[in-house]
Design an enzyme around this catalytic site. Structure first.
Site, PDB file in Angstrom:
ATOM      1  NE  ARG A 288       4.302  -4.453 -10.151  1.00  0.00           N
ATOM      2  CZ  ARG A 288       3.544  -4.069 -11.171  1.00  0.00           C
ATOM      3  NH1 ARG A 288       3.906  -4.328 -12.396  1.00  0.00           N
ATOM      4  NH2 ARG A 288       2.413  -3.434 -10.950  1.00  0.00           N
ATOM      5  CE  LYS A 289       4.540  -1.629 -15.378  1.00  0.00           C
ATOM      6  NZ  LYS A 289       3.360  -1.690 -16.282  1.00  0.00           N
TER       7      LYS A 289
ATOM      8  N   GLY B  17       0.794  -1.224   0.000  1.00  0.00           N
ATOM      9  CA  GLY B  17       0.000   0.000   0.000  1.00  0.00           C
ATOM     10  C   GLY B  17       0.824   1.270   0.000  1.00  0.00           C
TER      11      GLY B  17
ATOM     12  CG  HIS C  13       1.854  -4.615   6.881  1.00  0.00           C
ATOM     13  ND1 HIS C  13       1.899  -3.430   6.176  1.00  0.00           N
ATOM     14  CD2 HIS C  13       2.852  -5.399   6.360  1.00  0.00           C
ATOM     15  CE1 HIS C  13       2.880  -3.499   5.269  1.00  0.00           C
ATOM     16  NE2 HIS C  13       3.454  -4.672   5.359  1.00  0.00           N
TER      17      HIS C  13
ATOM     18  CB  THR D  11       8.965   0.408  -0.027  1.00  0.00           C
ATOM     19  OG1 THR D  11       8.621  -0.966   0.144  1.00  0.00           O
ATOM     20  CG2 THR D  11      10.471   0.531  -0.196  1.00  0.00           C
TER      21      THR D  11
ATOM     22  CB  SER E  28       1.156  -3.516  -5.843  1.00  0.00           C
ATOM     23  OG  SER E  28       2.476  -3.451  -5.347  1.00  0.00           O
TER      24      SER E  28
END
Length: 333
Positions: A298-299, A78, A142, A81, A174
């Protein structure tokens, strides 16, 4: 216990660090299989793997935050990072203003700079040594807010909590890619649909999604001084505005001189996904919780779900979230 001990399975999904008391508790809980067939157990409305539940219980029992501590909360995939990178850089910026070349983010993964309470610290010990960390100490979790509150209410005064929320469709996509990389496999369309069904039913680690989001949304409405609710999409859209908002909330606002000297832009550049993903430390090796560092990058795009979800899937997610959040004041576009 039903959880397989496959070599590539992360510790938080296993069942090898569970006390007899927790085993007895788990035996009494509602259970489901996740989309890959691993056992999830529902404790007080949230779903956990056995080792994760044990760690959550240990956090609740033993963790006592200081009022100077900062807790970063999120659902998996979500925006965790990025939030860790931003908060660490904002809070500790004075230490590295003179020499950015020694900044810890250049040589350490964000998850090693900001440790998880239940996935790292209390996963290994009921009484980890927290005195070795500098003040203000930054933790991440989390955990659902109600689960976290069983620990934080023991403190004499409240600590700061920052929550980052990402739309369910991009969080789902994701998460799908993360699980593919985590298990080093290419899961097919049938598994994709199983995971989609699990999300729709709320059967996912720390889920349901809407209950998690609502807990922190309501917390931020009740206590604006100690809760900051941030949207991943707004950080993408207005990074400068949002990082200044973050700094003000953490009682370390940027000075006029810092803004004139480009400190805000320096932090945003350092913490950008492009920069972090290209660092050698994030291309190889593992974090302290044993997960490959490259799995976390990733993206990071808003709207990538359009490349993966069918129109029917997207509409289903939108309808579920709209229904579940109705009346809360929290709206997703």
């Amino acid at each position: 216990m039903e959880v397989s001990q496959e070599p590539q399975l992360p510790n938080y999904m296993k069942d090898d660090h569970v006390s007899q008391e927790t085993e007895n508790l788990i035996a009494s809980l509602p259970s489901e299989k996740d989309f890959m067939g691993y056992g999830l157990y529902n404790y007080k409305g949230c779903w956990y793997y056995p080792n994760t539940l044990q760690a959550v219980l240990d956090v609740q029992k033993h963790f006592k935050p200081r009022d100077t501590d900062i807790i970063l909360a999120s659902l998996p995939k979500g925006g965790t990072t990025w939030l860790k990178s931003l908060v660490f850089s904002v809070v500790h910026r004075e230490k590295y203003q003179e020499n950015q070349q020694i900044h810890p983010l250049l040589s350490q993964n964000p998850h090693d700079l900001v440790p998880f309470l239940e996935l790292e610290l209390y996963a290994n010990s009921q009484t980890p040594d927290l005195t070795k960390f500098p003040s203000p100490m930054i933790f991440s979790t989390h955990m659902h807010l109600q689960a976290l509150r069983e620990a934080t209410t023991k403190a004499s005064s409240p600590c700061k909590i920052v929550y980052v929320c990402r739309g369910i469709k991009d969080t789902f996509v994701s998460g799908w890619h993360y699980r593919n990389m985590l298990h080093r496999s290419k899961m097919g369309q049938a598994t994709f649909e199983l995971m989609f069904d699990a999300y729709c039913r709320g059967v996912l680690l720390y889920g349901p999604y809407w209950e998690h989001v609502l807990s922190y949304w309501n917390g931020s409405l009740e206590d604006k001084e100690n809760f900051l609710f941030m949207r991943y999409e707004e950080i993408i859209e207005e990074p400068r505005v949002q990082i200044k908002r973050l700094a003000e909330f953490l009682n370390c606002p940027f000075t006029e001189e810092e803004e004139e000297n480009g400190s805000v832009e320096e932090i945003l550049k350092l913490c950008s996904l492009r920069n972090l993903s290209n660092l050698e430390v994030n291309k190889k090796g593992t974090t302290r919780i044993g997960i490959d560092t490259q799995v976390f990058f990733r993206k990071g795009e808003v709207g990538d779900w359009k490349n993966h979800l069918t129109p029917h899937m997207a509409k289903t997610f939108d309808e579920i979230v709209e229904h579940r959040l109705r009346g809360s004041g929290l709206i997703f576009q």
